[in-house]
Design a protein around this motif. Structure first.
Motif: not given
Ligand code: ADP
Ligand code: MG
Length: 478
Positions: A10, A213, A264
């Motif tokens: 991203e 992530e 998350k």
């Protein structure tokens, strides 16, 4: 067990507008804290956001340049969470209906092949402010200058299979947004940064493994290192019989490791809903046509043209189009060098890049301009100097000693092409080295290089090398 790496990136590209996405405050970098945050950015009650039309145009450019669909209708949504640098209590983003979706980009792999990476979506959103933990002892400062800065978040499909591929993809997006002039790409200032999602699965298994992530990585080198660290870490966990926990991690460049930041959150934690303060964005064909017409020549097209027009290899053309500045420098050099495409490519990717790298400089700061380099290449092409002498001249130009022609003149570097003059020197060299002459005639032909070297030494490298070779061979054949 053999593991397959799965990565999706991203990327946050800050759009290069002068004012913010929903207010008229300036986006200029580096102002004193809280001097560029107006009532809208502060989230004061009763204010209303007004969309900056320029961000829509920029997002549409990106969409068209990545073979994506630019949505005729997109919707801003509120992403709700509490954090001190987000005074409204929500970030305005796009959720179900992003402005750009379903595109792709082709990247080059190390083995020379290319690979297609899917672009899931690219949506518009506002940046949050910044917490300053270091400036006040025992306290945290809040700077809202960055709040409301326009971002394009570019989300890839989980198509990436190694840290190297991730870097290649990120570099390609970086070059593209700069070609499009929608982002300045400045990674130190945070204008271009990425989150890397990483997971492993046993090779051959279809289902993806649990991912982590890694947030906010702001250099190509760190992306590669952070991902590789994370791959190793997950492998250790899995091979030790454990399970990867889905979480957000931070990369610590000083220690070269990733650390857990928080577990998350899921999309439903954010309670997304359409922002009632903003109308849906509706685009018509005329607008999209106008944006399409405004696109510059894109890197892939330029690369193909360089191969075609200048006879360059696919690889060299890729190096020369990796940034818009390098491509422009190269083409200006070719023009100044009377159309010598290949020679210009060799010098820009060779000598010039070498010294720029060594000095840590950008091509825009080169003291040798394309006109100067082109002037030098003209003298190689017309035989005035050899490629070797040209390196001396280049060095002198770099140091500011002037243009190629005047340096050649002043230093007396003109190539000796007069074969009578060269023959005289060759005869002297042969007379001075009778033993080597005998050995050469006895079959040791590799001594040719020795004689050439002696002649070059005697002429300070100025004799035309082709001519020297020919004459030596002729005289020794007698
Ligand atoms: P979120 O919005 O929670 O960050 P998304 O589903 O939108 O999650 O995915 C974000 C990124 O993570 C995308 O780039 C996607 O390709 C990537 N991704 C999704 N699942 C995986 C996985 N199992 N392994 C690696 N990357 C993944
Ligand atoms: Mg995410």
């Amino acid at each position: 067990m053999e593991w397959e790496v799965v990565i999706g990136l991203e990327i946050h590209a800050q759009l290069a507008t002068r004012s913010k996405i929903f207010s008229g405050a300036s986006t200029a970098y580096g102002a004193p804290p809280n001097t560029q945050a107006c009532a809208v950015d502060l989230g004061l009650p009763g204010v209303l956001p007004v969309l900056n039309g320029e961000v829509v145009r920029m997002a549409a450019k990106f969409g068209l340049a990545t073979h994506s669909t630019v949505a005729r209708r997109s919707v801003f949504a509120r992403k709700n969470y509490f954090y001190p640098d987000l005074p409204k209590g929500y970030q305005i983003s796009q959720y179900e209906l992003p402005i750009v979706h379903d595109g792709y980009l082709d990247i080059d792999l190390d083995d020379g092949s290319s690979k297609r990476i899917g672009i899931t979506r690219a949506h518009l959103e506002e940046d949050a402010g910044k917490s300053l933990h270091e400036d006040f002892h025992g306290q945290t400062g809040i700077d809202l200058n960055r709040a409301g800065t326009p971002l394009l978040e570019i989300v890839s499909e989980p198509d990436i299979r190694s840290a190297r591929e991730a870097v290649a993809y990120m570099k390609k997006i970086h070059a593209l947004v700069r070609y499009l002039e929608i982002c300045d790409g400045n990674m130190q200032e945070g204008s271009f940064r990425c989150d890397a999602n990483v997971s492993l699965r046993p090779r051959g298994q279809e289902a993806f493994g649990t991912r982590t992530e890694i947030k906010n990585i702001n250099s190509f080198r760190f992306v590669e290192r952070a991902i590789n660290y994370e791959i190793e870490r997950q492998m250790d966990v899995l091979e030790g019989g454990g399970q990867v926990v889905q979480e957000t991690r931070l990369y610590d460049a000083d220690r070269d490791e990733t650390r857990s930041m928080r577990t998350k959150e899921e999309a439903n934690d954010y309670r997304y809903f359409p922002d009632p303060d903003l109308l849906p964005v509706e685009l018509d064909q005329a607008f999209l046509d106008e944006v399409a017409a405004s696109l510059p020549e894109l890197p892939d097209a330029r690369r193909a043209r360089f191969v075609e027009q200048y006879g360059l290899s696919h690889h060299d053309a890729g190096v020369l189009t990796a940034s818009r500045e390098v491509a422009a420098y190269f083409e200006a050099t070719v023009e100044a060098a009377g159309g010598e495409g290949k020679l210009s490519a060799n010098w820009v990717t060779g000598e010039l890049s070498g010294v720029l790298n060594k000095e840590g400089m950008d091509i825009g700061d080169s003291p040798v301009t394309p006109q100067m380099l082109g002037g030098l290449l003209l003298r190689i092409a017309d035989g005035t100097i050899s490629g070797k002498i040209a390196k001396q001249v280049f060095e002198a130009m770099w140091k500011g000693e002037g243009e190629a022609d005047s340096i050649i003149e002043q230093r007396g570097l003109k190539q000796i092409t007069d074969s009578g003059a060269i023959e005289k020197i060759v005869r002297e060299v042969l007379e001075a080295n009778p033993k080597q002459v005998e050995q050469y005639k006895g079959g040791q032909e590799k001594l040719l290089g020795f004689f050439v070297g002696q002649v070059m030494k005697a002429t300070q490298g100025k004799a035309n090398p082709g001519e020297v070779n020919r004459i030596i061979k002729r005289l020794l054949a007698d």
